[in-house]
Design an enzyme around this catalytic site. Sequence first.
Site, PDB file in Angstrom:
ATOM      1  N   HIS A  46       1.945 -64.033  -2.384  1.00 37.03           N
ATOM      2  CA  HIS A  46       1.550 -64.310  -3.679  1.00 37.03           C
ATOM      3  C   HIS A  46       2.172 -63.778  -4.786  1.00 37.03           C
ATOM      4  O   HIS A  46       1.853 -63.624  -5.958  1.00 37.03           O
ATOM      5  CB  HIS A  46      -0.028 -64.120  -3.965  1.00 37.03           C
ATOM      6  N   SER A 102      28.094 -63.942 -19.924  1.00 38.45           N
ATOM      7  CA  SER A 102      27.294 -64.712 -21.003  1.00 38.45           C
ATOM      8  C   SER A 102      28.346 -65.025 -22.102  1.00 38.45           C
ATOM      9  O   SER A 102      29.241 -63.934 -22.431  1.00 38.45           O
ATOM     10  CB  SER A 102      25.962 -64.146 -21.533  1.00 38.45           C
ATOM     11  N   LYS A 151      25.436 -59.347 -20.448  1.00 37.49           N
ATOM     12  CA  LYS A 151      25.071 -60.066 -19.235  1.00 37.49           C
ATOM     13  C   LYS A 151      25.886 -59.965 -18.090  1.00 37.49           C
ATOM     14  O   LYS A 151      26.980 -60.167 -18.016  1.00 37.49           O
ATOM     15  CB  LYS A 151      24.658 -61.534 -19.677  1.00 37.49           C
ATOM     16  N   GLU A 163      21.686 -69.093  -8.368  1.00 36.79           N
ATOM     17  CA  GLU A 163      20.922 -69.961  -9.121  1.00 36.79           C
ATOM     18  C   GLU A 163      21.512 -71.453  -8.554  1.00 36.79           C
ATOM     19  O   GLU A 163      20.692 -72.201  -8.464  1.00 36.79           O
ATOM     20  CB  GLU A 163      21.092 -69.774 -10.537  1.00 36.79           C
TER      21      GLU A 163
END
Length: 475
Positions: free
Chosen positions: A169, A290, A296, A303
Amino acid sequence: MARLDDTNNAAQQGRTWGSRFARQPAEAVRAFTASIETDIALYRQDIAGSRAHVRMLAAQEIIPRSQCDALLQGLDQVEQEIAAGALELRDEREDIHTHVEARLAEIIGEEAAGWLHTGRSRNDQVALDTRLYTRDAIDDALVGIPALQTALVELAERNLDVYLPGYTHLQRAQPLLLAHHLLAYFEMLDRDAARFRDARTRVDVLPLGSAALAGAAHPIDREAVAKELGFRAVSANSVDAVADRDYIAEYLAAAAITLVHLSRLSEELVLWSSAEFGFLALDDTHTTGSSIMPQKKNPDIAELARAKSGRVMGHLVALLTTLKGLPLAYNRDLQDDKQGLFDTAATLSGTLHVLATALDGVRFDSARAQAAVDGDPFILATDYADYLVRKGLPFRKAHAVVGELVRRCEAEGKGLAHLTLAELQASHSSFEVDAVGMTARQALAARDVPGGTAPARVRQALADARKRLNAEAQG
Ligand code: ARG
């Protein structure tokens, strides 16, 4: 605009049909039905199939032996031209089969080229091409999967003693060896590879000779063609051979399942490289920046890898939907099987590769991962309960005792490991001094069952994984 008054001149257009038509197809119809922009990707398979077909036709004396060399040389030239990007693609020539034949006619003459299509149809030809393509795509997956498995094993071996929280979970559950966690993906990929190998046996069947749907009306030698193209068998039913695409569906299904597994691995790379987890860092070569936030370092490859499964699932559903309810045998609907197949092959191959190289560059922050275990107040709660079971308590009772301890600790702002012997014994008299300050290493070692996370078991599992990879490579 359609020019419906065009006089019909099929041969000049390079079409393989047309003599029974008074007028040419409308321009929009040509554009709508043409598939060459997509199926040009099948040119190698198509020409390999034609070579085998021509040799067999000549050997069987179905076509004049004298035409065989001209046909083969012409096919070589067409292949070279396509490889060099020198073949002009024309909608009126519909598909790859027609393009090859039309160009062949330009090179060796219509008379000689006219023998090529003897005893065959584009229906069995396209089934042949996609079977060859799918077989190659499977073989590619069967290289890419073990490569990623190897990267997983190596990452595990580089971090052999590291432990981290295991989650259920997405809540901390029990400590795990990192290697054990990584080997979970090894197992998934092992089953994925098995699915591809299994699908391959059914792909590996020659459809050529089925012709349009009823079988060829010449004394062809299907076994000879199968042998030349490396197929293990010839199809048993001509209608089935031109009508079904289940071999593509199986490939897409195997690919979709694999990509679902890869999406879960990718998600953990994303999570674990976040500041919140901080368990690992991807190498600079596998991160991106970024345009606005100078600090970043983003896990874009993970992804994107996470996203890929969606498209491939879509391809699977699209193909199954196309097949559902189609009457036998060939229907033009089947032409739409290719975009999804080609995209899946490229997607799977690229995703497997980029994840393998990403894992090669992963730096694991063992201090941070282990601190997440050691700093957690209750992650060994199950071990306290198991302790009491070993002292003779039924598990449910032990669970209740430890649950109460957890509640008390929470109220007092401390962890189970901080409890003194007196405090433990106040909750149950079976606690003895060895229950004070249990450690993650003890919890790991306790799970000494086949498939468990005990270090000795995991070492064994790693050795076994290596052995399986080697056996597979020997093949
Ligand atoms: N381009 C077609 C396909 O990919 C080849 C077979 C066409 N056959 C036909 N009779 N129109 O399915």
